[in-house]
Every structure is written in C-alpha cells, then in structure tokens.
Design an enzyme around this catalytic site. Sequence first.
Site, PDB file in Angstrom:
ATOM      1  N   HIS A  54       0.848  -1.198   0.000  1.00  0.00           N
ATOM      2  CA  HIS A  54       0.000   0.000   0.000  1.00  0.00           C
ATOM      3  C   HIS A  54       0.876   1.238   0.000  1.00  0.00           C
ATOM      4  CE1 HIS A  54       0.653  -1.347   4.140  1.00  0.00           C
ATOM      5  NE2 HIS A  54       0.718  -0.074   4.477  1.00  0.00           N
ATOM      6  N   HIS A 112       0.773   5.143   1.147  1.00  0.00           N
ATOM      7  CA  HIS A 112       0.078   6.156   1.947  1.00  0.00           C
ATOM      8  C   HIS A 112       0.070   7.473   1.167  1.00  0.00           C
ATOM      9  CE1 HIS A 112       0.330   4.004   5.946  1.00  0.00           C
ATOM     10  NE2 HIS A 112       1.317   3.392   5.324  1.00  0.00           N
TER      11      HIS A 112
HETATM   12  P1  AMP Z   1       1.753   0.285   7.404  1.00  0.00           P
HETATM   13  O1  AMP Z   1       2.297   0.566   8.774  1.00  0.00           O
HETATM   14  O2  AMP Z   1       2.441   1.060   6.328  1.00  0.00           O
HETATM   15  O3  AMP Z   1       1.660  -1.196   7.119  1.00  0.00           O
HETATM   16  O4  AMP Z   1       0.291   0.890   7.414  1.00  0.00           O
HETATM   17  C1  AMP Z   1      -0.875   0.163   7.637  1.00  0.00           C
HETATM   18  C2  AMP Z   1      -1.982   1.173   7.729  1.00  0.00           C
HETATM   19  O5  AMP Z   1      -3.224   0.487   7.585  1.00  0.00           O
HETATM   20  C3  AMP Z   1      -2.047   1.938   9.040  1.00  0.00           C
HETATM   21  O6  AMP Z   1      -1.907   3.335   8.786  1.00  0.00           O
HETATM   22  C4  AMP Z   1      -3.422   1.575   9.610  1.00  0.00           C
HETATM   23  O7  AMP Z   1      -4.042   2.666  10.267  1.00  0.00           O
HETATM   24  C5  AMP Z   1      -4.175   1.173   8.355  1.00  0.00           C
HETATM   25  N1  AMP Z   1      -5.290   0.254   8.573  1.00  0.00           N
HETATM   26  C6  AMP Z   1      -5.295  -0.878   9.317  1.00  0.00           C
HETATM   27  N2  AMP Z   1      -6.508  -1.480   9.245  1.00  0.00           N
HETATM   28  C7  AMP Z   1      -7.286  -0.700   8.439  1.00  0.00           C
HETATM   29  C8  AMP Z   1      -8.640  -0.785   7.982  1.00  0.00           C
HETATM   30  N3  AMP Z   1      -9.458  -1.817   8.336  1.00  0.00           N
HETATM   31  N4  AMP Z   1      -9.095   0.198   7.176  1.00  0.00           N
HETATM   32  C9  AMP Z   1      -8.294   1.223   6.816  1.00  0.00           C
HETATM   33  N5  AMP Z   1      -7.006   1.348   7.207  1.00  0.00           N
HETATM   34  C10 AMP Z   1      -6.500   0.403   8.013  1.00  0.00           C
END
Ligand code: AMP
Length: 133
Positions: free
Chosen positions: A97, A99
């Site tokens: 993903h 951001h």
């Molecule tokens: P990372 O640390 O780059 O893996 O980021 C994962 C991101 O996913 C974090 O910013 C979380 O807040 C976000 N996240 C986790 N679960 C969900 C969800 N169900 N819907 C939207 N965002 C999520």
Amino acid sequence: MDCLFCRIVAGEIPSKQVYADDSAIAFLDINPWHVGHTLVIPRRHVDDLLSDPEALTEITPAINATARLLVDRLAADGLNTMSSAGVAAGQEVFHFHVHLVPRFAHRPGLKELFRHEPEVDLDRVYRQILSRS
Ligand code: AMP
Ligand code: ZN
C-alpha cells in the site's frame, strides 16, 4: 484469505473507498496521521514493493488520480506519499500500500507527518472527498 486488505478489496470488510479502477482501490486510513490520509493498494495480493516491483507501476494511475482528488476536495497545501516494505521499515499490513497524506499549512514539515490528527471525523472527511462541487 487472511489478508486484511484482500478482504477489503473483496468487500468482506467495509472501507471508505474514494477511488477504484481495474488495478487498484483507494480508501481512507482508519487511523489517520492527517485529515484525508488514504491508502492506495493493488487489487491483487502483493506483499510489498520489494517482492513485486511491477505493482507500483500498476497502481500509479490510481495514486495520481487519488492524489489530485484529495488535494482538490480537501484544499490541501501539499501531499506526502510513502510506502513501507518489511517489518524493519515499519510495515504492519503485508499487502502493498502507498500512503497518501494530504498536508496543511498549519502543521508543516516532515517531523509532523506521523503525528496523528486528534479527533478526525472520518465520515465528514469522506463526504467532503466524495462531494461534487
Ligand atoms: P503500514 O504501517 O504502512 O503497514 O500501514 C498500515 C496502515 O493500515 C495503518 O496506517 C493503519 O491505520 C491502516 N489500517 C489498518 N486497518 C485498516 C482498515 N481496516 N481500514 C483502513 N485502514 C486500516
Ligand atoms: Zn492481500
């Protein structure tokens, strides 16, 4: 299927989706660093950028379209993009993903990037992004 983001793609877990095309979807981050913090992900499962470099190319149109949408609808003054690959880099969800983080003049600079905006009303932000004006 035990991947959280694959389940979001499949519609098994709800998300506030702001953009979709054949290759990618974009939805609001559930725990935003700033108003409008959004994740862009490929529809197919990819662990991270290092394991499948083509994935970034596939989602680039979605990144560009979503970035434009967020900046225009939220009247942002700037935008950060970032992606973490691997535990050491801070990755927590192991479906690739990117951001997209809209930035506003009242909280400038990289040091402010990861400080969560208190009390973001996700429903209100979602309506503002999707509104036609
Ligand atoms: P990372 O640390 O780059 O893996 O980021 C994962 C991101 O996913 C974090 O910013 C979380 O807040 C976000 N996240 C986790 N679960 C969900 C969800 N169900 N819907 C939207 N965002 C999520
Ligand atoms: Zn997945």
